[in-house]
Design a protein around this motif. Structure first.
Motif, PDB file in Angstrom:
ATOM      1  N   LEU A 187       0.936  -0.796   0.044  1.00 45.77           N
ATOM      2  CA  LEU A 187      -0.176  -0.260  -0.113  1.00 45.77           C
ATOM      3  C   LEU A 187       0.891   1.687   0.076  1.00 45.77           C
ATOM      4  N   ASN A 188       1.670   0.912   0.888  1.00 48.58           N
ATOM      5  CA  ASN A 188       3.178   2.544   1.160  1.00 48.58           C
ATOM      6  C   ASN A 188       3.866   2.487  -0.624  1.00 48.58           C
ATOM      7  N   LYS A 189       3.978   1.633  -0.982  1.00 48.56           N
ATOM      8  CA  LYS A 189       4.468   1.335  -2.334  1.00 48.56           C
ATOM      9  C   LYS A 189       3.676   2.102  -3.356  1.00 48.56           C
ATOM     10  N   LEU A 190       2.484   1.911  -3.359  1.00 50.34           N
ATOM     11  CA  LEU A 190       1.815   2.324  -4.430  1.00 50.34           C
ATOM     12  C   LEU A 190       0.919   4.145  -4.416  1.00 50.34           C
ATOM     13  N   MET A 191       0.689   4.360  -2.769  1.00 46.28           N
ATOM     14  CA  MET A 191       0.168   5.318  -2.964  1.00 46.28           C
ATOM     15  C   MET A 191       1.688   6.147  -2.434  1.00 46.28           C
ATOM     16  N   ARG A 192       2.692   5.942  -2.437  1.00 47.29           N
ATOM     17  CA  ARG A 192       4.069   7.344  -2.629  1.00 47.29           C
ATOM     18  C   ARG A 192       4.098   6.690  -5.049  1.00 47.29           C
ATOM     19  N   GLY A 193       3.735   5.783  -5.640  1.00 52.08           N
ATOM     20  CA  GLY A 193       3.639   6.140  -7.142  1.00 52.08           C
ATOM     21  C   GLY A 193       2.837   6.437  -7.669  1.00 52.08           C
ATOM     22  N   VAL A 194       2.017   6.277  -7.452  1.00 54.49           N
ATOM     23  CA  VAL A 194       0.682   6.916  -7.881  1.00 54.49           C
ATOM     24  C   VAL A 194       1.109   8.464  -7.170  1.00 54.49           C
ATOM     25  N   ILE A 195       0.545   9.202  -6.016  1.00 59.22           N
ATOM     26  CA  ILE A 195       1.357  10.231  -5.829  1.00 59.22           C
ATOM     27  C   ILE A 195       2.365  11.178  -7.221  1.00 59.22           C
ATOM     28  N   ARG A 196       3.638  10.156  -6.967  1.00 55.69           N
ATOM     29  CA  ARG A 196       4.213  10.980  -7.334  1.00 55.69           C
ATOM     30  C   ARG A 196       4.655  10.753  -9.321  1.00 55.69           C
ATOM     31  N   VAL A 197       3.674   9.488  -9.544  1.00 51.05           N
ATOM     32  CA  VAL A 197       3.273   9.984 -11.017  1.00 51.05           C
ATOM     33  C   VAL A 197       2.005  10.966 -11.389  1.00 51.05           C
ATOM     34  N   ALA A 198       0.725  11.223 -10.838  1.00 52.34           N
ATOM     35  CA  ALA A 198      -0.453  11.969 -11.170  1.00 52.34           C
ATOM     36  C   ALA A 198       0.754  13.509 -11.081  1.00 52.34           C
ATOM     37  N   GLU A 199       1.902  13.591 -10.248  1.00 54.71           N
ATOM     38  CA  GLU A 199       2.467  15.200 -10.296  1.00 54.71           C
ATOM     39  C   GLU A 199       3.538  14.847 -11.324  1.00 54.71           C
ATOM     40  N   MET A 200       3.843  14.131 -12.115  1.00 57.30           N
ATOM     41  CA  MET A 200       4.893  13.998 -12.840  1.00 57.30           C
ATOM     42  C   MET A 200       4.480  14.496 -14.396  1.00 57.30           C
ATOM     43  N   HIS A 201       2.542  14.113 -14.719  1.00 57.48           N
ATOM     44  CA  HIS A 201       1.600  14.790 -15.778  1.00 57.48           C
ATOM     45  C   HIS A 201       0.620  15.148 -14.963  1.00 57.48           C
ATOM     46  N   GLY A 202       0.781  15.944 -14.191  1.00 56.78           N
ATOM     47  CA  GLY A 202       0.050  16.456 -14.461  1.00 56.78           C
ATOM     48  C   GLY A 202      -1.514  16.469 -14.200  1.00 56.78           C
ATOM     49  N   ARG A 203      -2.324  15.882 -13.432  1.00 58.28           N
ATOM     50  CA  ARG A 203      -3.140  14.937 -13.681  1.00 58.28           C
ATOM     51  C   ARG A 203      -3.960  14.325 -11.508  1.00 58.28           C
ATOM     52  N   GLU A 204      -4.974  14.195 -11.851  1.00 57.47           N
ATOM     53  CA  GLU A 204      -5.637  14.446 -10.826  1.00 57.47           C
ATOM     54  C   GLU A 204      -5.589  12.496 -10.298  1.00 57.47           C
ATOM     55  N   ILE A 205      -5.598  12.443  -8.819  1.00 59.12           N
ATOM     56  CA  ILE A 205      -5.338  10.848  -8.845  1.00 59.12           C
ATOM     57  C   ILE A 205      -6.350  10.408  -8.876  1.00 59.12           C
ATOM     58  N   ASP A 206      -7.029   9.038  -9.431  1.00 56.91           N
ATOM     59  CA  ASP A 206      -8.131   8.851  -9.973  1.00 56.91           C
ATOM     60  C   ASP A 206      -7.734   7.440  -9.594  1.00 56.91           C
ATOM     61  N   GLU A 207      -9.206   5.996 -10.069  1.00 56.87           N
ATOM     62  CA  GLU A 207      -8.943   4.822 -10.032  1.00 56.87           C
ATOM     63  C   GLU A 207      -8.176   4.115 -10.874  1.00 56.87           C
ATOM     64  N   ARG A 208      -7.971   4.713 -12.349  1.00 57.54           N
ATOM     65  CA  ARG A 208      -6.969   4.020 -13.355  1.00 57.54           C
ATOM     66  C   ARG A 208      -6.457   4.267 -12.601  1.00 57.54           C
ATOM     67  N   LEU A 209      -5.700   5.484 -12.659  1.00 54.55           N
ATOM     68  CA  LEU A 209      -4.413   5.915 -12.036  1.00 54.55           C
ATOM     69  C   LEU A 209      -3.648   4.200 -10.911  1.00 54.55           C
ATOM     70  N   ILE A 210      -4.468   4.223 -10.120  1.00 54.48           N
ATOM     71  CA  ILE A 210      -4.131   3.540  -8.658  1.00 54.48           C
ATOM     72  C   ILE A 210      -3.959   2.012  -8.953  1.00 54.48           C
ATOM     73  N   GLN A 211      -4.940   2.044  -9.776  1.00 50.68           N
ATOM     74  CA  GLN A 211      -4.910   0.257 -10.828  1.00 50.68           C
ATOM     75  C   GLN A 211      -3.718  -0.013 -11.646  1.00 50.68           C
ATOM     76  N   SER A 212      -3.451   1.389 -12.190  1.00 51.29           N
ATOM     77  CA  SER A 212      -2.546   0.942 -13.491  1.00 51.29           C
ATOM     78  C   SER A 212      -1.003   0.644 -13.000  1.00 51.29           C
ATOM     79  N   TYR A 213      -0.885   2.036 -11.797  1.00 54.18           N
ATOM     80  CA  TYR A 213       0.319   1.609 -10.701  1.00 54.18           C
ATOM     81  C   TYR A 213       0.881   0.961 -10.182  1.00 54.18           C
ATOM     82  N   ALA A 214      -1.014   0.078  -9.416  1.00 48.55           N
ATOM     83  CA  ALA A 214      -0.719  -1.611  -9.092  1.00 48.55           C
ATOM     84  C   ALA A 214      -0.515  -2.344  -9.976  1.00 48.55           C
ATOM     85  N   ASN A 215      -0.559  -2.813 -11.075  1.00 49.22           N
ATOM     86  CA  ASN A 215      -0.331  -3.740 -12.154  1.00 49.22           C
ATOM     87  C   ASN A 215       1.525  -3.687 -12.585  1.00 49.22           C
TER      88      ASN A 215
END
Length: 291
Positions: free
Chosen positions: A259-287
């Protein structure tokens, strides 16, 4: 880029040697680059410096993630087992799959009770290493045979103290016997924490550790995963919001470390691409995380 590097070094208290190590250049190159006298390919150094500052920027982004201790139900069970061992002078055993937060809970207890001895076992930990580690924490000489170290430890420890051993499943039978005798002779509490196979180890292959196993007062089994409620508490603390708790529980598979790895990654990817966090991003990073 030179001015940016100077500002970066000043803000982070970095030396030219540290910068050189970080970008894979010599100290002389960094020194000349900062002075504006470098005769080599300045663009290569510019690119290396840009990558260094970019990585730092990503780390700053990660600070949006709150990784502070969360008093989940699993953590409460761990802390209760530790407290009982401490107060009663008992032996408590805490087991559970990797990534459930055992170590965080143990360290939290040590923060609240700094007189506690905490040993984090390495795979190569021999009885000698174990005893020397204890002597070091107790301010005793580490020189001598195992018997000498053992005697010093028993002479210093008293009832009311607590010894916590994390990743105790890595301990040998001999090391476990030393811990049992320290407990018997001093009356100090003991907590053995680790993976589920720790319970098997405590029984001994041929029943040779019956004396230790019979002394276990509390056995706290955290199982293989955290509850959805616990994952929700961790997710809310980590992201500062709770609208993705269900998605994060499914994606994390009830594992706090994942979970911690997932949340850190989601925050970073969202910031890198200037987008909001959503379920699609969460699932994409989880994969992308190892199952």
């Amino acid at each position: 880029m030179k001015a940016q590097l100077q500002q970066y070094m000043q803000e982070n208290g970095m030396t030219q040697i540290q910068v050189a190590n970080a970008i894979g250049k010599s100290v002389a190159v960094v020194n000349q680059y900062l002075k504006g006298t470098y005769k080599g390919k300045t663009e290569e150094v510019d690119e290396a410096v840009g990558r260094l500052i970019g990585r730092h920027r990503d780390k700053v982004v990660e600070r949006r993630f709150n990784g502070e201790f969360v008093n989940t139900y699993a953590a409460e069970r761990c802390l209760d087992a530790v407290a009982i061992a401490h107060i009663e002078g008992e032996i408590s055993v805490i087991t559970g799959a990797a990534g459930l937060g055992k170590t965080k809970a143990l360290k939290r207890y040590v923060e609240m009770n700094p007189e506690t001895l905490l040993i984090e076992v390495e795979p190569s930990c021999s009885p000698k290493v174990l005893l020397k580690n204890l002597c070091q924490q107790l301010g005793l000489s580490e020189i001598g045979l195992n018997h000498d170290l053992f005697e010093r430890i028993c002479g210093r420890l008293v009832a009311g103290r607590l010894l916590i051993v994390d990743e105790a499943e890595l301990l040998s039978t001999k090391s476990l016997e030393y811990i049992r005798r320290i407990h018997d002779l001093t009356g100090c509490g003991v907590v053995l924490a680790g993976m589920p196979r720790l319970i098997i180890n405590l029984k001994g292959k041929y029943g040779e550790l019956d004396q230790l196993y019979s002394r276990v007062g509390i056995a706290c089994d955290l199982g293989n995963s955290l509850s959805e409620e616990d994952i929700g508490l961790l997710a809310e603390k980590g992201l500062g919001r709770q609208d993705f708790n269900t998605a994060l529980f499914k994606a994390s598979q009830g594992n706090a470390r994942r979970l911690n790895k997932l949340m850190r990654g989601v925050i970073r990817v969202a910031e890198m691409h200037g987008r909001e966090i959503d379920e699609r991003l969460i699932q994409s990073y989880a994969n992308m995380l190892i199952k």
